[in-house]
Design a protein around this motif. Sequence first.
Motif, PDB file in Angstrom:
ATOM      1  N   UNK A 201       0.849  -1.169   0.000  1.00 24.37           N
ATOM      2  CA  UNK A 201       0.000   0.000   0.000  1.00 24.37           C
ATOM      3  C   UNK A 201       0.896   1.234   0.000  1.00 24.37           C
ATOM      4  N   UNK A 202       0.493   2.233  -0.741  1.00 29.70           N
ATOM      5  CA  UNK A 202       1.227   3.488  -0.774  1.00 29.70           C
ATOM      6  C   UNK A 202       0.245   4.619  -0.975  1.00 29.70           C
ATOM      7  N   UNK A 203       0.678   5.847  -0.737  1.00 30.11           N
ATOM      8  CA  UNK A 203      -0.215   6.972  -0.955  1.00 30.11           C
ATOM      9  C   UNK A 203       0.464   7.984  -1.857  1.00 30.11           C
ATOM     10  N   UNK A 204      -0.357   8.710  -2.603  1.00 31.26           N
ATOM     11  CA  UNK A 204       0.144   9.694  -3.554  1.00 31.26           C
ATOM     12  C   UNK A 204      -0.960  10.686  -3.865  1.00 31.26           C
ATOM     13  N   UNK A 205      -0.571  11.781  -4.507  1.00 32.92           N
ATOM     14  CA  UNK A 205      -1.530  12.779  -4.973  1.00 32.92           C
ATOM     15  C   UNK A 205      -1.699  12.569  -6.472  1.00 32.92           C
ATOM     16  N   UNK A 206      -2.925  12.466  -6.920  1.00 33.99           N
ATOM     17  CA  UNK A 206      -3.203  12.206  -8.333  1.00 33.99           C
ATOM     18  C   UNK A 206      -2.649  13.324  -9.218  1.00 33.99           C
ATOM     19  N   UNK A 207      -2.157  12.946 -10.392  1.00 31.25           N
ATOM     20  CA  UNK A 207      -1.606  13.906 -11.343  1.00 31.25           C
ATOM     21  C   UNK A 207      -2.668  14.956 -11.682  1.00 31.25           C
ATOM     22  N   UNK A 208      -2.270  16.214 -11.687  1.00 31.36           N
ATOM     23  CA  UNK A 208      -3.178  17.308 -11.992  1.00 31.36           C
ATOM     24  C   UNK A 208      -3.893  17.864 -10.772  1.00 31.36           C
ATOM     25  N   UNK A 209      -3.711  17.222  -9.619  1.00 28.91           N
ATOM     26  CA  UNK A 209      -4.329  17.676  -8.376  1.00 28.91           C
ATOM     27  C   UNK A 209      -3.312  18.507  -7.603  1.00 28.91           C
ATOM     28  N   UNK A 210      -3.730  19.630  -7.004  1.00 30.53           N
ATOM     29  CA  UNK A 210      -2.782  20.412  -6.204  1.00 30.53           C
ATOM     30  C   UNK A 210      -2.151  19.540  -5.112  1.00 30.53           C
ATOM     31  N   UNK A 211      -0.830  19.648  -4.974  1.00 33.66           N
ATOM     32  CA  UNK A 211      -0.120  18.814  -4.020  1.00 33.66           C
ATOM     33  C   UNK A 211      -0.364  19.309  -2.601  1.00 33.66           C
ATOM     34  N   UNK A 212      -0.990  18.474  -1.807  1.00 34.71           N
ATOM     35  CA  UNK A 212      -1.156  18.751  -0.379  1.00 34.71           C
ATOM     36  C   UNK A 212      -1.430  17.426   0.330  1.00 34.71           C
ATOM     37  N   UNK A 213      -1.168  17.408   1.611  1.00 38.71           N
ATOM     38  CA  UNK A 213      -1.366  16.199   2.391  1.00 38.71           C
ATOM     39  C   UNK A 213      -2.837  15.784   2.366  1.00 38.71           C
ATOM     40  N   UNK A 214      -3.748  16.746   2.347  1.00 36.82           N
ATOM     41  CA  UNK A 214      -5.178  16.451   2.348  1.00 36.82           C
ATOM     42  C   UNK A 214      -5.645  15.807   1.040  1.00 36.82           C
ATOM     43  N   UNK A 215      -4.906  16.009  -0.054  1.00 37.31           N
ATOM     44  CA  UNK A 215      -5.309  15.467  -1.355  1.00 37.31           C
ATOM     45  C   UNK A 215      -4.714  14.090  -1.651  1.00 37.31           C
TER      46      UNK A 215
END
Length: 51
Positions: A1-15
């Motif tokens: 399992x890993x976490x990431x911010x989807x491409x095109x989404x503003x980078x933030x911990x909440x996203x």
Amino acid sequence: MFHAVAKGTPYSWANRYCYTGMFCWWGSTTYRRANSPGAAVDTGWGLKFFE
């Protein structure tokens, strides 16, 4: 399992979004960055993720 911010989404911990899948080392990856100290382009290793 890993976490990431989807491409095109503003980078933030909440996203961030949790993914399950596999990953492997990926060579000859070119990295580019602007407005930061150091080289603007570099080549190295990274992780490639598969869902």
